[in-house]
Write a protein that holds these residues in place. Structure first.
Motif, PDB file in Angstrom:
ATOM      1  N   LEU A 103       0.831  -1.206   0.000  1.00 51.43           N
ATOM      2  CA  LEU A 103       0.000   0.000   0.000  1.00 51.43           C
ATOM      3  C   LEU A 103       0.873   1.268   0.000  1.00 51.43           C
ATOM      4  CD1 LEU A 103      -2.771  -1.042   2.540  1.00 51.43           C
ATOM      5  CD2 LEU A 103      -3.152  -0.438   0.139  1.00 51.43           C
ATOM      6  N   THR A 104       1.853   1.302   0.866  1.00 51.17           N
ATOM      7  CA  THR A 104       2.745   2.472   0.963  1.00 51.17           C
ATOM      8  C   THR A 104       3.482   2.699  -0.343  1.00 51.17           C
ATOM      9  OG1 THR A 104       3.056   2.034   3.322  1.00 51.17           O
ATOM     10  CG2 THR A 104       4.658   3.466   2.261  1.00 51.17           C
ATOM     11  N   LYS A 105       3.930   1.630  -0.982  1.00 49.62           N
ATOM     12  CA  LYS A 105       4.669   1.744  -2.234  1.00 49.62           C
ATOM     13  C   LYS A 105       3.810   2.362  -3.335  1.00 49.62           C
ATOM     14  CE  LYS A 105       7.350  -1.066  -5.461  1.00 49.62           C
ATOM     15  NZ  LYS A 105       7.825  -2.438  -5.785  1.00 49.62           N
ATOM     16  N   LEU A 106       2.566   1.925  -3.453  1.00 51.15           N
ATOM     17  CA  LEU A 106       1.678   2.449  -4.492  1.00 51.15           C
ATOM     18  C   LEU A 106       1.310   3.914  -4.240  1.00 51.15           C
ATOM     19  CD1 LEU A 106      -0.733  -0.619  -4.952  1.00 51.15           C
ATOM     20  CD2 LEU A 106       0.938   0.234  -6.617  1.00 51.15           C
ATOM     21  N   VAL A 107       1.047   4.266  -2.975  1.00 52.16           N
ATOM     22  CA  VAL A 107       0.643   5.644  -2.664  1.00 52.16           C
ATOM     23  C   VAL A 107       1.816   6.603  -2.813  1.00 52.16           C
ATOM     24  CG1 VAL A 107      -0.255   7.170  -0.859  1.00 52.16           C
ATOM     25  CG2 VAL A 107      -1.199   4.870  -1.126  1.00 52.16           C
ATOM     26  N   SER A 108       3.032   6.163  -2.471  1.00 52.87           N
ATOM     27  CA  SER A 108       4.210   7.052  -2.520  1.00 52.87           C
ATOM     28  C   SER A 108       4.562   7.476  -3.941  1.00 52.87           C
ATOM     29  CB  SER A 108       5.407   6.347  -1.865  1.00 52.87           C
ATOM     30  OG  SER A 108       5.747   5.165  -2.582  1.00 52.87           O
ATOM     31  N   LYS A 109       4.102   6.704  -4.935  1.00 52.88           N
ATOM     32  CA  LYS A 109       4.373   7.072  -6.332  1.00 52.88           C
ATOM     33  C   LYS A 109       3.528   8.264  -6.788  1.00 52.88           C
ATOM     34  CE  LYS A 109       5.770   2.441  -7.842  1.00 52.88           C
ATOM     35  NZ  LYS A 109       5.471   1.303  -8.745  1.00 52.88           N
ATOM     36  N   GLN A 110       2.495   8.598  -6.042  1.00 53.08           N
ATOM     37  CA  GLN A 110       1.615   9.720  -6.398  1.00 53.08           C
ATOM     38  C   GLN A 110       1.836  10.845  -5.379  1.00 53.08           C
ATOM     39  OE1 GLN A 110      -0.163   9.506  -9.179  1.00 53.08           O
ATOM     40  NE2 GLN A 110       0.402   7.337  -9.503  1.00 53.08           N
ATOM     41  N   ALA A 111       2.460  11.888  -5.809  1.00 55.38           N
ATOM     42  CA  ALA A 111       2.789  12.991  -4.883  1.00 55.38           C
ATOM     43  C   ALA A 111       1.542  13.666  -4.341  1.00 55.38           C
ATOM     44  CB  ALA A 111       3.673  14.030  -5.593  1.00 55.38           C
ATOM     45  N   ASP A 112       0.529  13.787  -5.172  1.00 52.92           N
ATOM     46  CA  ASP A 112      -0.703  14.451  -4.750  1.00 52.92           C
ATOM     47  C   ASP A 112      -1.719  13.469  -4.154  1.00 52.92           C
ATOM     48  OD1 ASP A 112       0.341  16.839  -5.635  1.00 52.92           O
ATOM     49  OD2 ASP A 112      -0.473  16.561  -7.675  1.00 52.92           O
ATOM     50  N   GLY A 113      -1.333  12.200  -4.047  1.00 54.04           N
ATOM     51  CA  GLY A 113      -2.243  11.187  -3.503  1.00 54.04           C
ATOM     52  C   GLY A 113      -2.936  10.378  -4.599  1.00 54.04           C
ATOM     53  N   ILE A 114      -3.678   9.348  -4.198  1.00 53.96           N
ATOM     54  CA  ILE A 114      -4.348   8.463  -5.142  1.00 53.96           C
ATOM     55  C   ILE A 114      -5.733   8.133  -4.604  1.00 53.96           C
ATOM     56  CG2 ILE A 114      -3.325   6.407  -4.051  1.00 53.96           C
ATOM     57  CD1 ILE A 114      -3.313   5.060  -6.789  1.00 53.96           C
ATOM     58  N   PHE A 115      -6.684   8.070  -5.515  1.00 52.27           N
ATOM     59  CA  PHE A 115      -8.042   7.745  -5.078  1.00 52.27           C
ATOM     60  C   PHE A 115      -8.106   6.282  -4.573  1.00 52.27           C
ATOM     61  CE2 PHE A 115      -8.906  11.328  -7.938  1.00 52.27           C
ATOM     62  CZ  PHE A 115      -9.701  12.104  -7.103  1.00 52.27           C
ATOM     63  N   LEU A 155      -6.472   2.869  -6.049  1.00 49.90           N
ATOM     64  CA  LEU A 155      -5.503   2.133  -5.227  1.00 49.90           C
ATOM     65  C   LEU A 155      -5.933   0.676  -5.051  1.00 49.90           C
ATOM     66  CD1 LEU A 155      -3.026   2.062  -3.367  1.00 49.90           C
ATOM     67  CD2 LEU A 155      -4.502   2.860  -1.508  1.00 49.90           C
ATOM     68  N   ARG A 156      -7.224   0.482  -4.874  1.00 50.70           N
ATOM     69  CA  ARG A 156      -7.734  -0.877  -4.700  1.00 50.70           C
ATOM     70  C   ARG A 156      -7.493  -1.710  -5.950  1.00 50.70           C
ATOM     71  NH1 ARG A 156     -11.698  -4.201  -5.825  1.00 50.70           N
ATOM     72  NH2 ARG A 156     -12.577  -2.742  -7.316  1.00 50.70           N
ATOM     73  N   LYS A 157      -7.737  -1.130  -7.133  1.00 55.06           N
ATOM     74  CA  LYS A 157      -7.553  -1.870  -8.392  1.00 55.06           C
ATOM     75  C   LYS A 157      -6.086  -2.233  -8.611  1.00 55.06           C
ATOM     76  CE  LYS A 157     -11.576  -0.009 -10.834  1.00 55.06           C
ATOM     77  NZ  LYS A 157     -12.049   0.783 -12.017  1.00 55.06           N
ATOM     78  N   LYS A 158      -5.175  -1.271  -8.316  1.00 52.61           N
ATOM     79  CA  LYS A 158      -3.750  -1.536  -8.496  1.00 52.61           C
ATOM     80  C   LYS A 158      -3.268  -2.638  -7.541  1.00 52.61           C
ATOM     81  CE  LYS A 158      -2.172   2.940 -10.313  1.00 52.61           C
ATOM     82  NZ  LYS A 158      -1.436   2.372 -11.464  1.00 52.61           N
ATOM     83  N   LEU A 159      -3.749  -2.563  -6.303  1.00 51.86           N
ATOM     84  CA  LEU A 159      -3.341  -3.568  -5.330  1.00 51.86           C
ATOM     85  C   LEU A 159      -3.935  -4.943  -5.665  1.00 51.86           C
ATOM     86  CD1 LEU A 159      -1.669  -3.841  -2.736  1.00 51.86           C
ATOM     87  CD2 LEU A 159      -3.770  -3.542  -1.434  1.00 51.86           C
ATOM     88  N   GLY A 188     -11.170  11.566   2.776  1.00 59.99           N
ATOM     89  CA  GLY A 188     -12.300  11.346   1.888  1.00 59.99           C
ATOM     90  C   GLY A 188     -12.044  10.163   0.997  1.00 59.99           C
ATOM     91  N   ASP A 189     -12.003  10.396  -0.331  1.00 62.41           N
ATOM     92  CA  ASP A 189     -11.715   9.320  -1.292  1.00 62.41           C
ATOM     93  C   ASP A 189     -10.258   9.339  -1.713  1.00 62.41           C
ATOM     94  OD1 ASP A 189     -14.322   8.529  -1.251  1.00 62.41           O
ATOM     95  OD2 ASP A 189     -14.904   9.768  -3.004  1.00 62.41           O
ATOM     96  N   LEU A 190      -9.446  10.210  -1.082  1.00 60.34           N
ATOM     97  CA  LEU A 190      -8.055  10.357  -1.485  1.00 60.34           C
ATOM     98  C   LEU A 190      -7.125   9.795  -0.409  1.00 60.34           C
ATOM     99  CD1 LEU A 190      -6.489  11.591  -3.893  1.00 60.34           C
ATOM    100  CD2 LEU A 190      -6.156  13.635  -2.459  1.00 60.34           C
ATOM    101  N   VAL A 191      -6.111   9.065  -0.856  1.00 62.14           N
ATOM    102  CA  VAL A 191      -5.138   8.468   0.070  1.00 62.14           C
ATOM    103  C   VAL A 191      -3.786   9.098  -0.189  1.00 62.14           C
ATOM    104  CG1 VAL A 191      -4.073   6.339   0.911  1.00 62.14           C
ATOM    105  CG2 VAL A 191      -6.406   6.293  -0.006  1.00 62.14           C
ATOM    106  N   LYS A 192      -3.132   9.640   0.890  1.00 61.10           N
ATOM    107  CA  LYS A 192      -1.815  10.287   0.788  1.00 61.10           C
ATOM    108  C   LYS A 192      -0.864   9.670   1.788  1.00 61.10           C
ATOM    109  CE  LYS A 192      -3.794  14.813  -0.469  1.00 61.10           C
ATOM    110  NZ  LYS A 192      -3.840  16.251  -0.103  1.00 61.10           N
ATOM    111  N   ILE A 193       0.416  10.002   1.599  1.00 56.62           N
ATOM    112  CA  ILE A 193       1.421   9.637   2.571  1.00 56.62           C
ATOM    113  C   ILE A 193       1.247  10.527   3.784  1.00 56.62           C
ATOM    114  CG2 ILE A 193       3.877   9.433   3.074  1.00 56.62           C
ATOM    115  CD1 ILE A 193       2.960   7.333   1.167  1.00 56.62           C
ATOM    116  N   ALA A 194       1.219   9.910   4.976  1.00 58.16           N
ATOM    117  CA  ALA A 194       1.010  10.705   6.197  1.00 58.16           C
ATOM    118  C   ALA A 194       2.177  11.653   6.420  1.00 58.16           C
ATOM    119  CB  ALA A 194       0.832   9.781   7.393  1.00 58.16           C
TER     120      ALA A 194
END
Length: 281
Positions: A215-227, A231-235, A274-280
């Motif tokens: 999860l962390t690896k996929l989200v870290s590739k998107q600087a502005d976050g990922i919906f 994220l669910r589809k990629k994982l 909300g619907d967006l996931v970012k690096i804390a």
């Protein structure tokens, strides 16, 4: 009853009367008799063991050469022969320590082929026909009864053992037949490969799939976050690749969704807005 012909004087004598005949009529001569049915000669006391002879049908059948007579089925004769076997077994056994008078009584019984098999009739028979005192007749009967019960117990034990052996053999045969007829186990069409199946637990979710790291690896590739949905589809693709399958089963997909939601909530390195996931931060 067996009849003999005295070879000294030619007189016909019943088997129980042979002894008396040689004491009274042919005194001083050696016993020498012939069976009237089978014509066999007996010397001395050999005639005592001759308790059963051939029938007339068998006698004349043997003379005709081609005809074979059937042995008559006489259940009473078979029982009487078994009764005589008991008397002979007692005389041959050392278990009973027979006194001379009792042994003499059994020897007299051995030469008679119509010994009663009931106590009252037996005691009357030996007292009146063989001239044995009634008290001694009771002792003889008690020994006969003991030997008879022992033979019955041995026969019952033998039959029980045969029955148990047959039951065990039948059970073993049924077991072998069941193993031969058992259909082979079918493999599921949706069963994952061995490597993938080894990594799954009982719920269908891989036990060695590193959820937080992925999860962390996929989200870290998107600087502005990922919906979340993206994220669910990629994982999901990564997870299917991990299981070496193209598509998850319905059960696996449900389990994946529950695990995804749980891991997303528990991930300390991620922040859900909300619907967006970012690096804390």
């Amino acid at each position: 009853m067996v009849f003999f012909t005295c070879n000294i004087c030619g007189e016909s004598v019943k088997k129980p009367a042979v002894e008396k005949h040689y004491q009274m009529r042919c005194r001083g001569n050696n016993k020498n008799v012939s069976c009237m049915d089978c014509l066999k000669d007996f010397y001395g006391e050999d005639y005592v063991a001759h308790t059963k002879c051939i029938s007339e049908a068998q006698k004349y059948a043997s003379q005709s050469g081609g005809f074979a007579a059937k042995e008559p089925r006489n259940k009473n004769a078979q029982k009487q022969e078994s009764w005589m076997d008991i008397i002979r077994a007692i005389l041959d056994s050392s278990e009973y320590n027979l006194t001379p008078p009792v042994r003499s009584a059994f020897q007299k019984l051995q030469s008679v082929d119509n010994v009663p098999r009931k106590r009252a009739k037996f005691e009357n028979f030996v007292a009146n026909c063989i001239r044995i005192p009634r008290q001694q007749a009771t002792q003889v009967w008690d020994i006969l009864e003991k030997e008879m019960n022992k033979m019955k117990e041995a026969k019952q034990a033998e039959l029980a053992m045969e029955k148990a052996e047959k039951a065990a053999a039948l059970q073993q045969k049924q077991k072998e037949n069941a193993e031969d007829e058992a259909p082979p186990k079918k493999k599921s069409k949706l069963e994952p490969t061995e490597d993938a199946a080894a990594g799954e637990n009982a719920n269908g979710i891989s036990s060695d799939f590193d959820w937080p790291a992925q999860l962390t690896k996929l989200v870290s590739k998107q600087a502005d976050g990922i919906f979340v949905e993206k994220l669910r589809k990629k994982l999901l693709k990564k997870y299917a690749k991990h299981l070496s399958v193209e598509d998850l089963t319905e059960k696996q997909a449900k389990k994946f969704q529950k695990r995804f939601d749980k891991q997303l909530r528990l991930a300390d390195s991620l922040q859900v807005d909300g619907d967006l996931v970012k690096i804390a931060s």
